[in-house]
Design a protein around this motif. Sequence first.
Motif, mmCIF file in Angstrom:
data_model
loop_
_atom_site.group_PDB
_atom_site.id
_atom_site.type_symbol
_atom_site.label_atom_id
_atom_site.label_comp_id
_atom_site.label_asym_id
_atom_site.label_seq_id
_atom_site.Cartn_x
_atom_site.Cartn_y
_atom_site.Cartn_z
ATOM 1 N N PRO A 37 73.745 -18.031 0.290
ATOM 2 C CA PRO A 37 74.647 -18.091 -0.871
ATOM 3 C C PRO A 37 74.047 -18.779 -2.092
ATOM 4 N N SER A 38 73.017 -19.596 -1.883
ATOM 5 C CA SER A 38 72.336 -20.241 -3.013
ATOM 6 C C SER A 38 70.904 -20.551 -2.569
ATOM 7 N N THR A 39 70.094 -21.003 -3.485
ATOM 8 C CA THR A 39 68.717 -21.336 -3.127
ATOM 9 C C THR A 39 68.722 -22.368 -2.007
ATOM 10 N N LEU A 40 67.718 -22.273 -1.107
ATOM 11 C CA LEU A 40 67.815 -23.000 0.152
ATOM 12 C C LEU A 40 66.467 -23.587 0.574
ATOM 13 N N PHE A 41 66.501 -24.834 1.025
ATOM 14 C CA PHE A 41 65.418 -25.417 1.810
ATOM 15 C C PHE A 41 65.909 -25.544 3.249
ATOM 16 N N LEU A 42 65.095 -25.090 4.190
ATOM 17 C CA LEU A 42 65.397 -25.230 5.612
ATOM 18 C C LEU A 42 64.220 -25.947 6.267
ATOM 19 N N MET A 43 64.510 -26.964 7.078
ATOM 20 C CA MET A 43 63.438 -27.663 7.789
ATOM 21 C C MET A 43 63.806 -27.799 9.256
ATOM 22 N N SER A 44 62.977 -27.218 10.129
ATOM 23 C CA SER A 44 63.211 -27.351 11.566
ATOM 24 C C SER A 44 62.767 -28.732 12.025
ATOM 25 N N ILE A 45 63.504 -29.323 12.939
ATOM 26 C CA ILE A 45 63.170 -30.671 13.406
ATOM 27 C C ILE A 45 62.976 -30.743 14.921
ATOM 28 N N ARG A 46 63.414 -29.730 15.634
ATOM 29 C CA ARG A 46 63.210 -29.707 17.080
ATOM 30 C C ARG A 46 63.315 -28.263 17.566
ATOM 31 N N GLY A 47 62.472 -27.915 18.548
ATOM 32 C CA GLY A 47 62.515 -26.574 19.100
ATOM 33 C C GLY A 47 61.697 -25.597 18.267
ATOM 34 N N ASN A 48 62.023 -24.303 18.426
ATOM 35 C CA ASN A 48 61.278 -23.274 17.714
ATOM 36 C C ASN A 48 62.159 -22.045 17.532
ATOM 37 N N ALA A 49 61.741 -21.196 16.615
ATOM 38 C CA ALA A 49 62.521 -19.979 16.338
ATOM 39 C C ALA A 49 61.658 -19.008 15.550
ATOM 40 N N THR A 50 62.130 -17.779 15.492
ATOM 41 C CA THR A 50 61.540 -16.769 14.616
ATOM 42 C C THR A 50 62.525 -16.512 13.489
ATOM 43 N N ALA A 51 62.028 -16.614 12.273
ATOM 44 C CA ALA A 51 62.883 -16.377 11.110
ATOM 45 C C ALA A 51 62.434 -15.107 10.410
ATOM 46 N N GLU A 52 63.394 -14.265 10.027
ATOM 47 C CA GLU A 52 63.097 -13.094 9.210
ATOM 48 C C GLU A 52 63.794 -13.277 7.876
ATOM 49 N N LEU A 53 63.015 -13.293 6.807
ATOM 50 C CA LEU A 53 63.548 -13.519 5.466
ATOM 51 C C LEU A 53 63.122 -12.357 4.575
ATOM 52 N N ASP A 54 64.089 -11.533 4.215
ATOM 53 C CA ASP A 54 63.796 -10.339 3.407
ATOM 54 C C ASP A 54 62.643 -9.533 3.997
ATOM 55 N N ARG A 55 62.749 -9.300 5.314
ATOM 56 C CA ARG A 55 61.822 -8.461 6.077
ATOM 57 C C ARG A 55 60.449 -9.109 6.310
ATOM 58 N N GLN A 56 60.293 -10.340 5.940
ATOM 59 C CA GLN A 56 59.050 -11.046 6.234
ATOM 60 C C GLN A 56 59.306 -12.029 7.368
ATOM 61 N N ILE A 57 58.397 -12.059 8.347
ATOM 62 C CA ILE A 57 58.578 -12.873 9.540
ATOM 63 C C ILE A 57 57.890 -14.226 9.362
ATOM 64 N N TYR A 58 58.606 -15.305 9.724
ATOM 65 C CA TYR A 58 58.064 -16.659 9.711
ATOM 66 C C TYR A 58 58.290 -17.282 11.089
ATOM 67 N N ARG A 59 57.325 -18.003 11.554
ATOM 68 C CA ARG A 59 57.460 -18.728 12.815
ATOM 69 C C ARG A 59 57.845 -20.166 12.517
ATOM 70 N N LEU A 60 59.005 -20.591 13.017
ATOM 71 C CA LEU A 60 59.475 -21.962 12.810
ATOM 72 C C LEU A 60 59.121 -22.801 14.031
ATOM 73 N N GLU A 61 58.168 -23.690 13.864
ATOM 74 C CA GLU A 61 57.832 -24.656 14.896
ATOM 75 C C GLU A 61 58.428 -25.995 14.495
ATOM 76 N N ARG A 62 58.033 -27.041 15.193
ATOM 77 C CA ARG A 62 58.514 -28.376 14.858
ATOM 78 C C ARG A 62 58.102 -28.744 13.423
ATOM 79 N N PHE A 63 59.082 -29.050 12.578
ATOM 80 C CA PHE A 63 58.862 -29.509 11.207
ATOM 81 C C PHE A 63 58.305 -28.436 10.279
ATOM 82 N N THR A 64 58.684 -27.200 10.466
ATOM 83 C CA THR A 64 58.355 -26.154 9.495
ATOM 84 C C THR A 64 59.378 -26.187 8.368
ATOM 85 N N VAL A 65 58.919 -26.061 7.131
ATOM 86 C CA VAL A 65 59.812 -26.008 5.974
ATOM 87 C C VAL A 65 59.802 -24.584 5.434
ATOM 88 N N LEU A 66 61.001 -24.027 5.265
ATOM 89 C CA LEU A 66 61.153 -22.666 4.751
ATOM 90 C C LEU A 66 62.000 -22.726 3.481
#
Length: 627
Positions: A37-66
Motif C-alpha cells: 500500500p505504500s513504500t516499504l522496508f522489510l527486514m527478516s530477523i529469523r528463519g528464511n523465505a522466498t520473496a517474489e516482488l514484481d516477478r523478481q525473486i529474492y531469497r530472504l535469509e537472516r537479516f536480509t533487507v528488502l
Amino acid sequence: MDINDLITLWNQANCKVIDIRRITIRAGESPLSYKVPSTLFLMSIRGNATAELDRQIYRLERFTVLHAGKDSVLSLAAGSEGLDYYTVYYRAGSNLPALSELDGRPEQAHPFDHSYSITPENPVVLHQILSEMYKDWRKQKPLVQLRARTLLYQFVYELLHQMQAHVISPAKRDLAARVAAFIHEHYAESITLESLSDNVNYSIPHLSSYFKTRTGLSPIDYLIKVRIDKAASLLLETDATLKEIAAGVGYQDPSYLGRLFKRYKGVSPIRYREVYAARNKPEDRPVITMESSIVPPEPFDYTNIIDNDYQLDRIEEGDVFMFKHSRPTLASLLLLSFILVLSACGTNNAAEQPQTKVISTVNGEVEVPLHPKRIVAGEYLGSLIAVGITPIGTSDHHIKNPYFQEYLKDVENIGEGNGNVEKILALEPDLIIMDDMYPELNEQMSKIAPTVVIPYASLKTVHEEVAYFGDLLGREEEAKAWLTDYDTRTASAKEKVLQVIPADSTFSVIESSDNSLMAVGTSFGKGGQPIYNGFGFKPPAEIAAEMADPGWASFSAEVLPKYAGDYIILTSDSETLDELQADPIWGALPAVKNNHVFLWTSDRSGYWDPIAILSQTEELAAWLTGL
C-alpha cells in the motif's frame, strides 16, 4: 538506481512513517501475497523465505533487507524454519533539484519505488533501530511520529552507509576493523562480548583472540578506553556534569565512571578538568584525547588478566595526569622544530635538507625522505625487518612477537595498539608507518613527521608487501634478496615435506579456546598460510568451501570428525597431547591416534607477518619431516 543516486535522493527526502509491524509466518502456512500500500522496508530477523516482488525473486535469509515501491505485488513463502520480519511502511517525496541529479535522467514520478535487496555486513545495528521503532510505535504517544521518522532516517543512513562500503570495497572487511567500528558507533549503548559476537557472527573466544592479536587490546579493554577518552574530551571541551557525561558515554552510575576514570587517567574527573585548565590551555596545545581511533594515543597501564579485570599501575592524585615532566610537550617540541627550521633557513652553513620523494597514499600525496633514518612503525614491522630496517620504535604487540625478538633489542615500545602520541613525538621520527585502523591517531602523526598509511590487508601477499616497502624505503635490492631467500627456503621446505607426506593428505588448521573450536583457512594465522599456501595441502572436502569463503568455521566438538583432516595443526593455550588422546572425541580421531597433531600456543601461531610466516613454514616442515 545505483548507490549514489539513492544517497542523492535521500539527502532531499521528506518522509512520513505510515505503519510499523512485526510479523511471523510459520512453516507450511499459505504463501502471503498482497499489493504493497505504500513504500516499504522489510527486514527478516529469523528463519528464511522466498520473496517474489514484481516477478523478481529474492531469497530472504537472516537479516536480509528488502525495499519495495508502492503498488508492487509482494509474495512471501516461508521456508522450513518459518520467517520473522519487520516491515516499515512510509511515504516519501523529494525536492525537484535532487531528481535532476540522478545521472541526468528525466525526473521520475515515484523515485522511491525502486526495488532492491541487501544482506548487510553489520545487521545488528539495523535490527536495533527497527526494534526501537516498533516498540515506540506501539505506544502511540504524541511524539511517536517524530521519533519514528527520526529512526527511519537513521535506519536508511546505516543501510546506505553499508551499501556504499560494499560497493567501494567488496572484499570482506577485517574483523577487528568491523568490531572497532561498531564500538565507536555504539559506545554509549550497552555493549557486551555477546552483542559484539552476534554483530560479526563470530564466536566470543575467537573474536577476543583475533582482536587482541590484531590490535594488542581485548574488545572490552578497547570499549572502556573509548568511553574514558570520550569522557575526558567532554570534560575538557564542555561544562557538562559527571552525571551528564556518564550518561553520554554509556554508564548509568557517575560514581562508577569516576572510579574508572581515576584508574585510567590517574586523577579524578574534577582534578583532570582543573589541572588541564590551569596548565594546558586549549590555545596553547592541541587536545590529544582520542576521538574515534581504535587505540587512544595516551597509554593506559594495566595487567590484562581477563576482559573485565584490570590492575592499574599506581598513580598519585597529585601527579601530572597527561604528560611527564621529563618529556617535552607536543606544543613545545613543535615550536622548537619550527625555530630550528627558521634557524636553518637563515644560516649559510646549515646542512642540506635530506632528499625527498612524493608518494600517493589513501590520505593523499605525502612527501617522504628518500632514505629515512628514524622510522616509527605502528604496523608492518615484519616487512621492515625483511628489507633490513630496524625502526626506532614500534607498538607493544610487535614487541611481544616471538619472531621479532632478535631484531628489537634497542627498539622503543611506543605503546598499545599503534602507539602513543607523546612517545612517538619524543622519538623525533623522520617517517611514520601506520595502517588505517586508527584514523585520528594517524592525523596526529602527520603533524609530527611524514606519515604513510597503508590500509590493512591491502597488500595481499608476502611478495607484494615486502616489495612495496622495499620501494618505499629505497631498499629495492634488499627486498629482492629477501624474497629470493624466502622463495628458496619455502620451496625447499615444501620439497622435503612432500617427500614424506602424500600430496593428497588433508590438513585441518584448528584453534581451541574456552570450549570453542574454529577451523581457519589461509587468512587468519594459526599456520594456515604455510599449510595451504606454502605446502599446497587441502582441507577435508566437506569443509573446503567454508575455508574458501568466509575463510573460517566455528563448530562444536560433536562434529569435530567432519572438520578433522589426516593431519591437524592445533592452537590451544590449555590442552596437551596427552589430554587430547584421553578425550573420547579427540582420541577417536585418526590424526590423534597416529600422532599427526602439531600443538602450539596462540603466542606463536597468532602472527602472520612475512617473518613469522617463513619461520612457521620451516617449523611445521621440521615437524612433518620428523614424523
